[in-house]
Structure formats: C-alpha cells, structure tokens
Write a protein that holds these residues in place. Structure first.
Motif, PDB file in Angstrom:
ATOM      1  N   LEU A 176       0.776  -1.049  -0.083  1.00  0.00           N
ATOM      2  CA  LEU A 176      -0.081  -0.090  -0.031  1.00  0.00           C
ATOM      3  C   LEU A 176       0.952   1.297  -0.076  1.00  0.00           C
ATOM      4  CD1 LEU A 176      -2.889   0.855  -0.178  1.00  0.00           C
ATOM      5  CD2 LEU A 176      -2.807   1.008   2.496  1.00  0.00           C
ATOM      6  N   ASP A 177       1.166   1.628  -1.127  1.00  0.00           N
ATOM      7  CA  ASP A 177       2.307   2.757  -1.432  1.00  0.00           C
ATOM      8  C   ASP A 177       1.460   3.895  -1.830  1.00  0.00           C
ATOM      9  OD1 ASP A 177       4.332   1.163  -0.584  1.00  0.00           O
ATOM     10  OD2 ASP A 177       4.867   0.734  -2.749  1.00  0.00           O
ATOM     11  N   VAL A 178       1.930   5.287  -1.180  1.00  0.00           N
ATOM     12  CA  VAL A 178       1.336   6.486  -1.565  1.00  0.00           C
ATOM     13  C   VAL A 178       2.396   7.270  -2.287  1.00  0.00           C
ATOM     14  CG1 VAL A 178       0.037   8.510  -0.945  1.00  0.00           C
ATOM     15  CG2 VAL A 178      -0.295   6.324   0.119  1.00  0.00           C
ATOM     16  N   ILE A 179       2.412   7.696  -3.540  1.00  0.00           N
ATOM     17  CA  ILE A 179       3.408   8.346  -4.310  1.00  0.00           C
ATOM     18  C   ILE A 179       2.867   9.595  -4.662  1.00  0.00           C
ATOM     19  CG2 ILE A 179       5.221   8.032  -5.850  1.00  0.00           C
ATOM     20  CD1 ILE A 179       4.694   5.075  -5.381  1.00  0.00           C
ATOM     21  N   ARG A 180       3.386  10.816  -4.807  1.00  0.00           N
ATOM     22  CA  ARG A 180       3.017  11.924  -5.302  1.00  0.00           C
ATOM     23  C   ARG A 180       3.951  12.212  -6.741  1.00  0.00           C
ATOM     24  NH1 ARG A 180       0.386  16.889  -5.002  1.00  0.00           N
ATOM     25  NH2 ARG A 180      -0.403  16.310  -2.625  1.00  0.00           N
ATOM     26  N   ASP A 181       3.306  12.738  -7.611  1.00  0.00           N
ATOM     27  CA  ASP A 181       3.944  13.258  -8.945  1.00  0.00           C
ATOM     28  C   ASP A 181       3.134  14.445  -9.531  1.00  0.00           C
ATOM     29  OD1 ASP A 181       5.317  13.393 -11.160  1.00  0.00           O
ATOM     30  OD2 ASP A 181       4.577  11.784 -12.372  1.00  0.00           O
ATOM     31  N   GLY A 182       3.713  15.555  -8.908  1.00  0.00           N
ATOM     32  CA  GLY A 182       3.229  16.635  -9.271  1.00  0.00           C
ATOM     33  C   GLY A 182       1.979  16.912  -8.590  1.00  0.00           C
ATOM     34  N   ASP A 183       0.967  17.091  -9.342  1.00  0.00           N
ATOM     35  CA  ASP A 183      -0.455  17.081  -8.812  1.00  0.00           C
ATOM     36  C   ASP A 183      -1.100  15.879  -8.622  1.00  0.00           C
ATOM     37  OD1 ASP A 183      -0.469  19.971  -8.487  1.00  0.00           O
ATOM     38  OD2 ASP A 183      -0.956  20.341 -10.727  1.00  0.00           O
ATOM     39  N   LEU A 184      -0.782  14.895  -9.016  1.00  0.00           N
ATOM     40  CA  LEU A 184      -1.247  13.548  -8.957  1.00  0.00           C
ATOM     41  C   LEU A 184      -0.724  12.586  -7.984  1.00  0.00           C
ATOM     42  CD1 LEU A 184      -2.960  11.207 -10.509  1.00  0.00           C
ATOM     43  CD2 LEU A 184      -0.664  10.677 -11.682  1.00  0.00           C
ATOM     44  N   ILE A 185      -1.652  11.864  -7.008  1.00  0.00           N
ATOM     45  CA  ILE A 185      -1.063  11.121  -6.022  1.00  0.00           C
ATOM     46  C   ILE A 185      -1.607   9.836  -6.465  1.00  0.00           C
ATOM     47  CG2 ILE A 185      -1.394  10.398  -3.494  1.00  0.00           C
ATOM     48  CD1 ILE A 185      -1.892  13.520  -2.901  1.00  0.00           C
ATOM     49  N   GLU A 186      -0.853   8.974  -6.530  1.00  0.00           N
ATOM     50  CA  GLU A 186      -1.014   7.387  -6.938  1.00  0.00           C
ATOM     51  C   GLU A 186      -0.953   6.526  -5.540  1.00  0.00           C
ATOM     52  OE1 GLU A 186       1.565   6.210  -9.796  1.00  0.00           O
ATOM     53  OE2 GLU A 186       0.495   7.279 -11.425  1.00  0.00           O
ATOM     54  N   VAL A 187      -2.002   5.700  -5.492  1.00  0.00           N
ATOM     55  CA  VAL A 187      -1.795   4.940  -4.162  1.00  0.00           C
ATOM     56  C   VAL A 187      -2.118   3.596  -4.939  1.00  0.00           C
ATOM     57  CG1 VAL A 187      -3.172   3.962  -2.297  1.00  0.00           C
ATOM     58  CG2 VAL A 187      -3.251   6.341  -2.781  1.00  0.00           C
ATOM     59  N   ARG A 188      -0.836   2.579  -4.672  1.00  0.00           N
ATOM     60  CA  ARG A 188      -0.806   1.264  -5.305  1.00  0.00           C
ATOM     61  C   ARG A 188      -1.059   0.196  -4.182  1.00  0.00           C
ATOM     62  NH1 ARG A 188       0.781   1.229 -10.530  1.00  0.00           N
ATOM     63  NH2 ARG A 188       1.396   3.338 -11.358  1.00  0.00           N
ATOM     64  N   ALA A 189      -1.931  -0.728  -4.254  1.00  0.00           N
ATOM     65  CA  ALA A 189      -2.299  -1.600  -3.384  1.00  0.00           C
ATOM     66  C   ALA A 189      -2.057  -3.308  -4.247  1.00  0.00           C
ATOM     67  CB  ALA A 189      -3.617  -1.532  -2.986  1.00  0.00           C
ATOM     68  N   SER A 190      -1.545  -3.920  -3.464  1.00  0.00           N
ATOM     69  CA  SER A 190      -1.410  -5.305  -3.895  1.00  0.00           C
ATOM     70  C   SER A 190      -1.799  -6.248  -2.694  1.00  0.00           C
ATOM     71  CB  SER A 190       0.095  -5.628  -4.295  1.00  0.00           C
ATOM     72  OG  SER A 190       0.411  -4.834  -5.466  1.00  0.00           O
ATOM     73  N   ALA A 191      -2.325  -7.714  -3.209  1.00  0.00           N
ATOM     74  CA  ALA A 191      -2.810  -8.578  -2.348  1.00  0.00           C
ATOM     75  C   ALA A 191      -3.276  -9.700  -3.249  1.00  0.00           C
ATOM     76  CB  ALA A 191      -3.868  -8.010  -1.229  1.00  0.00           C
ATOM     77  N   ARG A 192      -3.319 -11.025  -2.750  1.00  0.00           N
ATOM     78  CA  ARG A 192      -3.978 -12.029  -3.185  1.00  0.00           C
ATOM     79  C   ARG A 192      -5.266 -11.834  -3.655  1.00  0.00           C
ATOM     80  NH1 ARG A 192      -2.189 -17.489  -3.889  1.00  0.00           N
ATOM     81  NH2 ARG A 192      -4.013 -18.882  -4.609  1.00  0.00           N
ATOM     82  N   SER A 193      -6.065 -11.327  -2.637  1.00  0.00           N
ATOM     83  CA  SER A 193      -7.393 -10.782  -2.979  1.00  0.00           C
ATOM     84  C   SER A 193      -8.035  -9.725  -1.954  1.00  0.00           C
ATOM     85  CB  SER A 193      -8.230 -12.029  -2.737  1.00  0.00           C
ATOM     86  OG  SER A 193      -8.293 -12.514  -1.426  1.00  0.00           O
ATOM     87  N   PHE A 194      -8.963  -9.079  -2.647  1.00  0.00           N
ATOM     88  CA  PHE A 194      -9.494  -7.818  -1.693  1.00  0.00           C
ATOM     89  C   PHE A 194     -11.084  -7.996  -1.404  1.00  0.00           C
ATOM     90  CE2 PHE A 194      -5.830  -6.212  -3.976  1.00  0.00           C
ATOM     91  CZ  PHE A 194      -5.109  -5.159  -3.117  1.00  0.00           C
ATOM     92  N   LEU A 195     -11.278  -7.451  -0.389  1.00  0.00           N
ATOM     93  CA  LEU A 195     -12.579  -7.506   0.102  1.00  0.00           C
ATOM     94  C   LEU A 195     -13.616  -6.313  -0.909  1.00  0.00           C
ATOM     95  CD1 LEU A 195     -12.132  -7.725   3.902  1.00  0.00           C
ATOM     96  CD2 LEU A 195     -13.073  -9.218   2.677  1.00  0.00           C
ATOM     97  N   HIS A 196     -14.785  -6.565  -0.947  1.00  0.00           N
ATOM     98  CA  HIS A 196     -15.419  -5.500  -1.666  1.00  0.00           C
ATOM     99  C   HIS A 196     -15.384  -3.971  -0.980  1.00  0.00           C
ATOM    100  CE1 HIS A 196     -19.837  -4.321  -3.025  1.00  0.00           C
ATOM    101  NE2 HIS A 196     -19.068  -3.839  -3.643  1.00  0.00           N
ATOM    102  N   ASN A 197     -15.000  -3.178  -1.834  1.00  0.00           N
ATOM    103  CA  ASN A 197     -14.733  -1.818  -1.583  1.00  0.00           C
ATOM    104  C   ASN A 197     -13.530  -1.632  -0.906  1.00  0.00           C
ATOM    105  OD1 ASN A 197     -18.283  -0.546  -1.343  1.00  0.00           O
ATOM    106  ND2 ASN A 197     -17.001  -0.827  -2.983  1.00  0.00           N
ATOM    107  N   GLN A 198     -12.720  -2.623  -0.709  1.00  0.00           N
ATOM    108  CA  GLN A 198     -11.495  -2.372   0.336  1.00  0.00           C
ATOM    109  C   GLN A 198     -10.723  -1.247  -0.069  1.00  0.00           C
ATOM    110  OE1 GLN A 198      -9.250  -6.122   1.419  1.00  0.00           O
ATOM    111  NE2 GLN A 198      -7.727  -4.877   2.027  1.00  0.00           N
ATOM    112  N   VAL A 199     -10.133  -1.329  -1.277  1.00  0.00           N
ATOM    113  CA  VAL A 199      -9.102  -0.346  -1.920  1.00  0.00           C
ATOM    114  C   VAL A 199      -9.727   1.057  -1.498  1.00  0.00           C
ATOM    115  CG1 VAL A 199      -8.015   0.554  -3.715  1.00  0.00           C
ATOM    116  CG2 VAL A 199      -8.164  -2.088  -3.445  1.00  0.00           C
ATOM    117  N   ARG A 200     -10.978   1.129  -2.241  1.00  0.00           N
ATOM    118  CA  ARG A 200     -11.733   2.597  -1.899  1.00  0.00           C
ATOM    119  C   ARG A 200     -12.022   3.040  -0.526  1.00  0.00           C
ATOM    120  NH1 ARG A 200     -16.693   1.804  -5.298  1.00  0.00           N
ATOM    121  NH2 ARG A 200     -17.329   3.926  -4.662  1.00  0.00           N
ATOM    122  N   SER A 201     -12.260   2.125   0.243  1.00  0.00           N
ATOM    123  CA  SER A 201     -12.277   2.349   1.823  1.00  0.00           C
ATOM    124  C   SER A 201     -11.016   2.997   2.279  1.00  0.00           C
ATOM    125  CB  SER A 201     -12.973   1.300   2.325  1.00  0.00           C
ATOM    126  OG  SER A 201     -14.124   0.916   1.968  1.00  0.00           O
TER     127      SER A 201
END
Length: 247
Positions: A176-201
């Motif tokens: 679960l990495d949070v990286i800024r590139d100028g005005d853009l913020i990227e959140v990158r998430a990795s797992a074998r599987s995710f729950l419903h709405n987990q990343v957005r939550s």
C-alpha cells in the motif's frame, strides 16, 4: 474445449461493473455478446476480479472456453471488431491459449490496483472520470507512512462494504504505497485478493490522514476497531484501476 485467456482494458464509466446484470450494462455481458456474435456460441466468461460500477481496468483477465481451436489473434481481432461496432468502451488487449486447468479467478496469485487522486485547485478537464479530484492539499508522505500500518494479515471489517459476500474479513495486504508526482497522487495496492470496496475504503481513510484530520495512529485504530462505522469516506470509483493480475 480449447480455453483462452483474455487480457482486457476498459473504461468502467458506462458500466454497472464487471459482473453481468439483468437490467444494466456490464463489461462481462459486453464481451459475452461479442463472443456470441463472433463464434455463435453462448458462453459464460469468468473474470479475475469483479470490479464495481465506474471502476476501470488496464489489466483485467478472463478466460473462455470455445468449441473451436481458433488462432488467438483471430479471437482478439474479432472480439475487438464486435465490441467497437457495438460502441463498447472495452478492448481485448491480448488473447492466448491456456491449459484446461487455468482459471482466471482461482489461479490468480495476486491482484494489483492503482488509485489516482488529482490534488490541485483546478478540476480535471482531460481526466474527468479517471481521477478523484481533491482540491484541498494532501500530505502524500504522511499518507504513505500511515498506510504501512495496514500491511500484513488483518481483519479488514472496517474497510469492507456491508454488501461484501466474502466468507471472511481476513486478508493479507502486501503493498500500500502512496506516491506524489506533481499534482497527481497514486495509491498502489497489492494482495492475493481484496474485500468488496476495500481499496476505495482505505484510500478514503488515507485522505483523512493527508488532510491532517487523522494521524497514523487514528488509521490504525480504525483498522483495529473492526467496525465499518470507523471507516473514513469511501473514495469514488472514478480513480480506481485494476492494473495487473499475477499467475
């Protein structure tokens, strides 16, 4: 029957999600209809992840069994022709023949998601519908530091939709990495599987950290509460992309 792997890209905006629904457009149904027009076969497509309404993909994977051993590039080109003719916002990026025991969902070893936040005063013009516009300045470094407290195996009930159908709220979050590139913020998430709405939550709660309303300890306390009411705002689907599935 020959089995084919489909690598898929789509704009989730016009669809009610990946999964076929009786009265609303879906990505799954769009591809199934293209397969029927191409091959004359009525099939059921299995995807690696059931993305929600409005969620996009650059690396969705599905498999399909067909009655004839078509050349993979023929399948790709024919499906794209029918999808384009139907006005769908879906593209089959690649097709490959796979063994009979390959399953797009159950053979997956990891799923990777990207969430994009446009963090500037001006609203997006060119990327509207592909980012979450947050005009208030966010501290991406603080968000990243807090995010590390969610890594590992936990009960993610706090970050799970009340509509989630998974048997268990236990999941192992690998990245679960949070990286800024100028005005853009990227959140990158990795797992074998995710729950419903987990990343957005998780992203919505990380926004609370970024704007200074929560500390890293507050985010960890929300996780430990194992209570959906402890979650911050659920981020909108616009900025979420399924980018890759590992096998």
């Amino acid at each position: 029957m020959p089995r084919f792997r489909l690598d898929i890209e789509y704009d989730g905006g016009p669809y009610a999600g990946w999964q076929r629904q009786a009265d609303q457009p879906s990505v799954q149904a769009a591809i199934e209809q293209a397969v029927e027009k191409f091959s004359g076969e009525t099939i059921s497509l299995r995807g690696a992840g059931r993305t929600d309404a409005g969620v996009h993909a650059t690396g969705q994977v599905a498999h399909v069994d067909l009655g004839r051993n078509w050349r993979p590039d023929t399948v790709r080109d024919a499906l794209n022709a029918h999808l384009s003719q139907a006005g769908e916002r879906v593209a089959i990026v690649g097709v490959s023949a796979v063994p009979d025991d390959f399953d797009a969902r159950f053979s997956a070893l990891a799923r990777h998601y990207l969430y994009r936040i446009s963090n500037r005063r001006a609203p997006p013009a060119l990327e509207k519908g592909k980012v979450w516009w947050v005009p208030k300045p966010l501290d991406a470094a603080a968000m990243h530091e807090a995010a590390q407290g969610l890594l590992g195996r936990h009960d993610f009930t706090t970050f799970r939709s009340t509509q989630c159908q998974a048997n268990s709220p236990l999941r192992t979050l690998d990245r679960l990495d949070v990286i800024r590139d100028g005005d853009l913020i990227e959140v990158r998430a990795s797992a074998r599987s995710f729950l419903h709405n987990q990343v957005r939550s998780m992203v919505g709660s990380l926004k609370r950290v970024g704007e200074g309303a929560w500390s890293a300890a507050d985010l960890k306390a929300a996780l430990d509460a194992r209570d959906r009411a402890a979650c911050g705002q659920v981020a909108p689907p616009d900025g979420l992309f399924l980018t890759k599935v590992d096998y």
